[in-house]
Each structure stands twice: as C-alpha cells, then as structure tokens.
Design an enzyme around this catalytic site. Structure first.
Site, short mmCIF file in Angstrom:
data_model
loop_
_atom_site.label_atom_id
_atom_site.label_comp_id
_atom_site.label_asym_id
_atom_site.label_seq_id
_atom_site.Cartn_x
_atom_site.Cartn_y
_atom_site.Cartn_z
N GLU A 43 -5.43 -12.31 -6.19
CA GLU A 43 -5.16 -11.42 -5.05
C GLU A 43 -6.45 -11.05 -4.32
O GLU A 43 -6.45 -10.90 -3.11
CB GLU A 43 -4.44 -10.15 -5.53
N TYR A 126 -3.04 -2.24 -1.49
CA TYR A 126 -2.43 -3.57 -1.53
C TYR A 126 -2.66 -4.25 -2.88
O TYR A 126 -1.72 -4.71 -3.53
CB TYR A 126 -2.99 -4.48 -0.40
N ASP A 144 0.33 -6.64 3.34
CA ASP A 144 -0.85 -7.41 3.73
C ASP A 144 -0.61 -7.93 5.15
O ASP A 144 0.34 -7.51 5.81
CB ASP A 144 -1.13 -8.55 2.73
#
Ligand code: SF4
Length: 355
Positions: A43, A126, A144
């Site tokens: 990520e 996020y 995102d």
C-alpha cells in the site's frame, strides 16, 4: 442517516460491483497474502507509483526485508537502495522509522486498531484503513485517487477531491457505503479496482462498467469531465551541470544532504545548477574548487515533480590530490549493495553505458 431508497441503491451498487470484482480482479501478488506487513509495504509503494512498477519492487523489497524486524534493523541507506527508482523517498524513510516503532511498542506487529496504526510514521487514514480492512476485514473505509474519481462520477460531486469539503464528502460516502456484512476489505479493493481498470482518469469505459446504470455523471454526459481538475502547478525549468568523474570502473557520487527538500540522502553525480534557481540543488554543496570540468559527454532530460531538468553531463577530473569530504563515494555498476542513486544519476549512468 440513509433513507430507505438510498439504502436500496447502495445495496444494488455493492452487489453489482462485488460480482464484477470477483470476476475481473487482477491477480496481484500482494492480494495473495493477508499478512499486514506485506500489505502495508504494497500500500505504501502503490501511493504515487504505478502497479506495473510495484510488481517488480514489492517482491524484491520483501526478499530483502522479509519482516518488521529486518526492516527496523536495516540502515537508512540500505532501505533507500531497495527503494531507489520508486521515487518519493520519504515513504521509504517513514517505513523504516515505523518498523522501529513497531518493534519497540507493538511487539513487531502492525497494530490491530486504527489509532495505533495512525500513530505510525507515514501511515494516514488511507493506509491504516487499507491494511486493517484487507488483512483483518476491519470495517474501515478507504479513499485514494481511484475511489475519489469513482465517487466523484457516480454521485456527480462538484467539490475538488483534494479540498477539505471534498475530502469530508468522500470519506463520509466511503463510510456509508461499507457493506454491513461480508468483507469490507474486498469491497474497498473492488472500488479501487473499478477506478484502476474501468473508471480511469481520461477515458472511462462506461460501456463496460458494472455500475453504469447507477452513475449520475454518465447520465449527465459528464463522465470524462468529473472530478473537476485540480489547477495545474506551473512547471519550472532547471538547468544543471553534472560532472562524471571516473576511477577504474567506478563513478564518483555525492550524497545529498539530509535536509534537502527532495531526494535527501540519495547519491547523485556531483551537480550544480547553472542559471536557474530551483532550490533543488542548493549552492551550499557547490562542486566549485573540487573538480576540473572537461568535455561535454551527453545531455539528459529528466523530471522531478513539476521541475523539468536539462542536464549537461561533462567528463571531469579531481582538482586536488587530497581526500574528498565524507559525503562522496565511488559507485561501481551493478553492485547490488551500491549507493542508493537518484533517478537522474541512474539515467546518466545508463545513457553513458555505465549502469
Ligand atoms: S459509468 Fe463511467 S463514469 Fe460512471 S462509474 Fe462507471 S466508468 Fe465511471
């Protein structure tokens, strides 16, 4: 509180999108694990870097730093070397700092709760939501760039996604749409996948979209014009002189200061700015006095965020027989443990046949 009609529309939306995702999802290596460490690394890499690039870096990074402990123990230089080429290096620095905190405060594991995750360097709402929802199916939303685009179109949102009002609206929609049962991790990934594969920035393929009949932007003929574009920052031209000093098969490189505004701590060929003042290459580490510049070898164009760089690369010799300051090092091509080079240094070496 959602009305009955909205709830019904949300249920239809979830069903259609999840059915599509189960069929169309890409088989990406980080989707084959529920290990929070691997998901956290992926990520972090995927922020600001394309999937195609991360496909090469993620397995290499995990082979070199297979767990939190190995990342916490690594030197900053080693972590930057493994990150070299991905850009936005503060992500790599933050990963290492956060790994240290995980070892010291969380028994070497990614925290199981949102507040613990948000306390880590480089982990915002996020990343925390993505790791916890994908690894543990915690009921946490994600927003995102992909999700922001999909929501802006599905619900014909007028706010700039980056604006405070736009962010509030997007996060509240993401929260509202989380499935009441089932897998929040799968749902979050389905939304992001739709943005990556179908509801793409320039030319969304609405004809293949599983939620087209629910999409307000499509109904209004505005699919390609939403979300509203962010005002473009003006580009800045930067002219550089880069010195290529060779000794045997090695090239002299210089470590950028830790407090440089960009690419701090990475190595580049001795460089100075000529005629422009971008602030990317401060005068304080001018090469004057240390080198004798010679013939021009090549010209290289490069971009760093909004800076458009044109560099003249010259052969050069050392002007002094005395030792060089400690920020200099000799870089040998192909050395896997070599210095973490800037993207431009790699480009110069590759163009000059010394990569
Ligand atoms: S119909 Fe088009 S604009 Fe709407 S969500 Fe689907 S791909 Fe995006």
């Amino acid at each position: 509180m959602a009305t009955r009609a909205e709830s019904g529309a949300h249920a239809v939306l979830r069903k259609a999108l999840l059915a599509w995702y189960r069929d169309a999802r890409r088989d990406l290596p980080w989707r084959r694990t529920r290990d929070p460490y691997g998901i956290w690394i992926s990520e972090t890499m995927l922020q600001q870097t394309r999937v195609e690039t991360v496909l090469a870096y993620w397995p290499r990074f995990l082979a070199r730093f297979p767990d939190v402990e190995s990342l916490a123990r690594a030197s900053e230089e080693d972590v930057l070397a493994a990150w070299s080429g991905l850009g936005y290096y503060r992500r790599a620095r933050a990963l290492r700092v956060a790994a240290g905190a995980l070892v010291e405060q969380h028994g070497g594991r990614f925290p199981r709760d949102l507040q613990g995750a948000l306390g880590l360097a480089g982990v915002g709402r996020y990343t925390a939501g993505a790791v916890l929802s994908i690894a543990h199916d915690d009921r946490l939303p994600v927003v995102d760039g992909n999700v922001a685009r999909v929501f802006s179109r599905l619900f014909a949102l007028e706010d700039l996604p980056q604006s405070p009002g736009g962010q509030r609206r997007l996060w509240s929609l993401a929260e509202e749409l989380l499935p009441p049962g089932g897998s929040p991790g799968e749902w979050n990934q389905a939304l992001m996948e739709l943005g990556a594969l179908v509801c793409t920035p320039r030319e969304p393929t609405c004809g293949q979209c599983p939620v087209a009949r629910l999409c307000l932007a499509r109904a209004q003929g505005r699919a390609a014009s939403l979300p509203r574009p962010k005002p473009r920052p003006t580009t800045l031209d930067v002219r550089l002189e880069v010195l290529w000093v060779r000794r045997g098969g090695a090239t002299l490189v210089e470590r950028r200061p830790d407090d440089a505004s960009r690419l701090a701590g990475l190595f580049e060929l001795p460089t100075r700015e000529t005629g422009t003042r971008s602030g990317l290459f401060p005068e304080a580490w001018s090469v004057a006095g240390l080198f004798l510049p010679g013939e021009e070898l090549l010209r290289v164009r490069h971009a760093i965020t909004r800076h458009r760089i044109e560099a003249v690369v010259r052969a050069a010799r050392l002007a002094t027989g005395r030792g060089l300051p400690g920020r200099f090092a000799w870089h040998r091509p192909g050395a896997p443990e070599g210095a973490a080079l800037t993207g431009m240094a790699k480009k110069v070496l590759a163009r000059g046949g010394a990569a």
